[in-house]
Structure formats: structure tokens, C-alpha cells
Write a protein that holds these residues in place. Structure first.
Motif, short mmCIF file in Angstrom:
data_model
loop_
_atom_site.label_atom_id
_atom_site.label_comp_id
_atom_site.label_asym_id
_atom_site.label_seq_id
_atom_site.Cartn_x
_atom_site.Cartn_y
_atom_site.Cartn_z
N ASN A 1 0.81 -1.21 0.00
CA ASN A 1 0.00 0.00 0.00
C ASN A 1 0.85 1.26 0.00
O ASN A 1 0.50 2.26 -0.65
CB ASN A 1 -0.91 0.00 1.23
CG ASN A 1 -1.61 -1.32 1.39
OD1 ASN A 1 -2.29 -1.80 0.49
ND2 ASN A 1 -1.42 -1.97 2.53
N ILE A 2 1.98 1.21 0.72
CA ILE A 2 2.88 2.36 0.70
C ILE A 2 3.39 2.58 -0.71
O ILE A 2 3.43 3.72 -1.21
CB ILE A 2 4.05 2.15 1.67
CG1 ILE A 2 3.54 2.05 3.11
CG2 ILE A 2 5.06 3.28 1.56
CD1 ILE A 2 4.60 1.64 4.12
N GLY A 3 3.75 1.49 -1.39
CA GLY A 3 4.19 1.61 -2.77
C GLY A 3 3.10 2.17 -3.67
O GLY A 3 3.37 3.00 -4.55
N ALA A 4 1.88 1.73 -3.43
CA ALA A 4 0.76 2.22 -4.22
C ALA A 4 0.43 3.67 -3.88
O ALA A 4 -0.22 4.36 -4.68
CB ALA A 4 -0.47 1.34 -3.99
N ILE A 5 0.86 4.15 -2.71
CA ILE A 5 0.70 5.56 -2.34
C ILE A 5 1.81 6.40 -2.96
O ILE A 5 1.58 7.47 -3.53
CB ILE A 5 0.73 5.72 -0.80
CG1 ILE A 5 -0.51 5.09 -0.17
CG2 ILE A 5 0.82 7.20 -0.40
CD1 ILE A 5 -0.40 4.91 1.33
N ILE B 1 -6.99 6.11 -1.01
CA ILE B 1 -7.39 4.71 -1.14
C ILE B 1 -6.32 3.78 -0.55
O ILE B 1 -6.63 2.87 0.23
CB ILE B 1 -7.64 4.35 -2.62
CG1 ILE B 1 -8.96 5.01 -3.10
CG2 ILE B 1 -7.69 2.84 -2.83
CD1 ILE B 1 -9.17 4.94 -4.59
N PHE B 2 -5.07 4.03 -0.87
CA PHE B 2 -4.03 3.10 -0.44
C PHE B 2 -3.52 3.39 0.97
O PHE B 2 -2.94 2.51 1.61
CB PHE B 2 -2.90 3.06 -1.46
CG PHE B 2 -3.33 2.38 -2.74
CD1 PHE B 2 -3.59 1.01 -2.75
CD2 PHE B 2 -3.51 3.09 -3.92
CE1 PHE B 2 -4.01 0.37 -3.90
CE2 PHE B 2 -3.93 2.45 -5.08
CZ PHE B 2 -4.18 1.09 -5.07
N VAL B 3 -3.74 4.60 1.50
CA VAL B 3 -3.51 4.82 2.93
C VAL B 3 -4.50 3.98 3.74
O VAL B 3 -4.14 3.35 4.74
CB VAL B 3 -3.64 6.30 3.29
CG1 VAL B 3 -3.77 6.49 4.80
CG2 VAL B 3 -2.42 7.08 2.80
N MET B 4 -5.76 3.97 3.30
CA MET B 4 -6.75 3.13 3.97
C MET B 4 -6.35 1.66 3.88
O MET B 4 -6.48 0.90 4.85
CB MET B 4 -8.13 3.36 3.34
CG MET B 4 -8.70 4.74 3.59
SD MET B 4 -10.29 5.05 2.76
CE MET B 4 -11.38 3.94 3.68
#
Length: 434
Positions: free
Chosen positions: A157-161, A280-283
Motif C-alpha cells: 500500500n505504501i508503494g501504491a501511495i 485509497i491506499f492509505v486506507m
């Protein structure tokens, strides 16, 4: 054998035994973050590369399918390779391949060129999760594995952020090719750090004897490698395979089509995609950590591993259901919240599903089981990529895909429970005599 019984934990306070194992977890978090930055670059740039390169929805589906096909092949092979070579060398080989492949996207100018680069990226990136899960099994006692898995899995998710935050800025300033070069170079830097820092617990001089004893506080396990043929005789393996096949395609859809969905439905520009995708990706990141933490909390309260793990999975599955309303949401931020809730549910689910392997299988078989299950998930991802490409090219509607996403996790939970009702450890040694 004590099926589903609470795991015994040493009475020594965790704070006194040392924290070096969490440095290793931090390395896994960094690798998974870079892994997802590299694979997410194409998704962020897709709505605009589609115009520049000239591909249609079906061709984009084929490009995604090329990655999924290689990822499936890589997962099927990488688990066994990592079990044979060990995590230090196996991880290094995987990240070397994906670093070069990520940067090779900058040379692509056609659909075939992008498909070839994605194929090689898929082969390399397939080694990340089998290696990381095996590392967790080597460095953490059972009662901490779900939490450690949730932490490193949050890197996805961090990568997606980071990708939607960084890629539009780099691409706008220096061109889209630079985005692939910069992100690919990050994995090369991680490789240097990994080879310098990582050693097995018994060979790590900075690890205290007390922490090593804590890591090895679970009952000892044989070290003989287990062949796939013996693993696949067990329903526990098929429970993990089914969970990955049914739910992984939803996550692949999130990664590769959310930017296109937000662009198509709400007219977001390249720079405008950043904030919604970050939310979205933080969630999702929060969901990953909480999903692993809540199962561990249940275990510490005296619940059986079976009850704790499946309750956590059920909570996460229910979080995904409201996404069925996202495709028709008139307001951008309503859609963002619904999708973010679903991504949080997926990542919490994923942290627990990955931990099922170390719940039910000995450490020597974990990477192979993860690889087999990941292969199934990637095959499911191939199917959803091709299906979504044809669906959007012919109808332009995202509704069917969101309906599938909303129901997939509850279906998968039922299948897991039917195949592994007690999460009983697989008796691999006994299987030799069957």
C-alpha cells in the motif's frame, strides 16, 4: 497434536529479548514497497500512455495479462528456488531481475514492447512474497507472524501511495521514461543493502542469544525440503490456493484499473489522480496492519488460532462488500471511500491468508506453499485482466467487476473453512508413508 489450541508464548517479556528481528521486518517492508512502486508505474500512467502509444482496452488487458502470466510462472518456481537457495540469495536473484525489467520499460514504444517488459517484471517480482513469508517464518515466533506479515505487506500500500505521488511529478518534469528508470533504480539500491545486512538468525552476530531463543521458542521442525507432490496431498494447501485464486484478482484489478476508472468516470488528470489514489491506499495500509494485529490480539486473549484467524478474515471480507456501490457513485469521494474500505479489507485479509501457511505448514515448506498459492492468484489475475479488457472495450461498464469484487471474499472464506475447518497442521512427514 493440539489442533487450533492457543500458541504457547514464552514468559520472558518481549521488550527484554531484543528487537533485531524488527529490522529484518523493516527490510521486507522496504522491498515490498519498492515492488509495488515498480509494478504500479504502468497503472498510474496507463490512461495517458494509452493515448500516446495508441493501445485499446483489450490490448491493455493483454499487457496486464503478460505480467500476470510471468508472475504465475515465477511464483510456481520461485518458492522452490528460495527454499533450495535460502532467502538471502533467492531474494537477491529475484530483485536483480525485477530491477532490470522495471527500467527496461523506458525502452518500450509498442504494445509488444510493453508486454515483454511486463513479462520480465512479473518473473522477478514473483520472488518477493515467497521470500518475505519464508523470512518471517525464520525470524518470528508463531504468535508474531501475522503482525510481522501485516507490517511488511503494508508496503504494497505504501508503494501504491508513493507511485501516484511521485510518478506524475517525474513524468511531467522529465518524461514518462524517467518514471520507470527512477523507480527501477530503487530496487537496485535495496539489493545492495540486503546483501550487506541480511544473514540467517543463527549467523547474525548482532542478534542476542535471548532474542534467538525467543524466535525459536516454537517446537523445533525438521529441515528437509518438502516436494510439491507431498504438499498438494493436503487439504490445507488447497485452502490457501483457493483463497488466493478467488481474491487476488480483485487486488490486481485495483492496481491496474483504478487510475483508468477514476480517469474515465471522474475526468481526473495525471496530476489529479494523486490524492484519490493516496487516500485509497492509505486506507489499505491501515487495513493491512490492523488485519494482522487483530488476529494476534485474539490469540493473546486466549482464542484458538483457528477462531482468531477466521474471525479476522470474516471482518475483512465484510469490509469489501460495499464496493458494489462504487461503480455508480455520483460523487468522486464517495467512490474513493468505498474503494478504500475494500482495499483495507483486502489487505487485512491478505495478511491473515499469508499467515495461514505458517499456521498449517512447517517453515521448510512455507515458501513453496506461498509460491503455489501465488501461482493460483496470478492465474486468477490473468483471467480478470482479459475479462476486464474485453468488458470495458465492449460495454464501458465497471459494474460487473465491482459486483465480483464485493462477493469474492465471503465466498473464499467459506471455501477455506470447508477445506481447513480447524487449521490443523499438515502432517507432511506422515504423508511419506501414505
Amino acid at each position: 497434536m493440539n489442533d487450533g489450541a492457543p500458541v504457547a508464548v514464552t514468559s520472558t517479556p518481549v521488550a527484554r529479548v531484543g528487537l533485531y528481528r524488527w529490522r529484518i521486518c523493516a527490510m521486507l517492508l522496504a522491498a515490498t514497497t519498492i515492488n509495488y512502486i515498480d509494478r504500479q508505474v504502468l497503472g498510474v500512467l496507463a490512461p495517458f500512455l494509452q493515448t500516446e502509444i495508441g493501445w485499446n482496452e483489450i490490448e491493455y488487458g493483454y499487457i496486464v495479462t503478460a505480467f500476470q502470466a510471468a508472475y504465475a510462472i515465477g511464483l510456481l518456481c520461485s518458492g522452490a528456488i528460495i527454499d533450495r537457495l535460502g532467502t538471502r540469495i533467492g531474494y537477491a536473484i529475484a530483485i536483480s531481475v525485477w530491477s532490470l525489467a522495471a527500467m527496461s520499460h523506458s525502452l518500450a514504444t509498442t504494445v509488444v514492447g510493453f508486454a515483454a517488459a511486463r513479462f520480465m517484471l512479473g518473473l522477478g517480482e514473483a520472488g518477493n512474497f515467497p521470500a518475505a513469508i519464508k523470512t518471517v517464518a525464520e525470524w518470528f515466533p508463531r504468535n508474531e507472524r501475522a503482525f510481522a506479515t501485516g507490517i511488511f505487506n503494508s508496503g504494497s500500500n505504501i508503494g501504491a501511495i508513493v507511485a501516484p505521488l511521485m510518478v506524475p511529478i517525474v513524468a511531467t518534469a522529465f518524461g514518462w521514461q524517467a518514471a520507470f528508470l527512477v523507480t527501477g533504480a530503487l530496487s537496485a539500491l535495496w539489493l545492495v543493502a540486503w546483501l550487506w545486512i541480511y544473514h540467517a538468525p543463527e549467523d547474525q552476530p548482532k542478534l542476542s542469544s535471548a532474542e534467538l531463543a525467543y524466535i525459536r521458542s516454537d517446537p523445533p521442525e525438521p529441515s528437509v525440503r518438502v516436494p510439491w507432490s507431498r504438499i498438494l496431498r493436503h487439504r490445507q494447501a488447497w485452502a490457501f490456493v483457493a483463497a488466493k485464486f478467488i481474491t487476488d484478482p480483485v487486488w490486481w484489478f485495483f492496481l491496474f484499473w483504478l487510475p483508468k476508472f477514476l480517469h474515465a468516470e471522474y475526468g481526473l488528470t495525471l496530476l489529479g489522480l494523486g490524492l484519490p489514489l493516496i487516500v485509497i491506499f492509505v486506507m489499505a495500509d491501515v487495513g493491512s496492519i490492523l488485519g494482522g494485529w487483530i488476529a494476534g490480539r485474539f490469540i493473546k486473549l486466549g482464542w484458538s488460532v483457528n477462531r482468531a484467524r477466521k474471525t479476522a478474515m470474516a471482518i475483512c471480507a465484510c469490509m469489501v462488500v460495499p464496493i458494489v456501490f462504487a461503480a455508480k457513485a455520483e460523487n468522486l469521494w464517495v467512490a474513493v471511500v468505498l474503494i478504500g474500505l475494500a482495499t483495507a479489507g483486502h489487505q487485512g485479509w491478505s495478511a491473515n491468508v499469508f499467515t495461514l501457511t505458517s499456521d498449517m505448514f512447517p517453515r521448510r515448506a512455507v515458501a513453496s506453499v506461498v509460491g503455489i498459492g501465488g501461482f493460483a492468484g496470478a492465474v486468477g489475475g490473468m483471467m480478470i485482466a482479459t475479462f476486464t479488457g474485453f468488458l470495458l472495450e465492449t460495454t464501458g461498464s465497471y459494474v460487473p467487476v465491482f459486483l465480483v469484487a464485493g462477493s469474492a471474499y465471503l465466498v473464499a472464506l467459506v471455501v477455506v473453512h470447508l477445506l481447513a475447518p480447524h487449521l490443523a497442521p499438515a502432517q507432511l512427514d506422515e504423508a511419506k508413508h501414505v
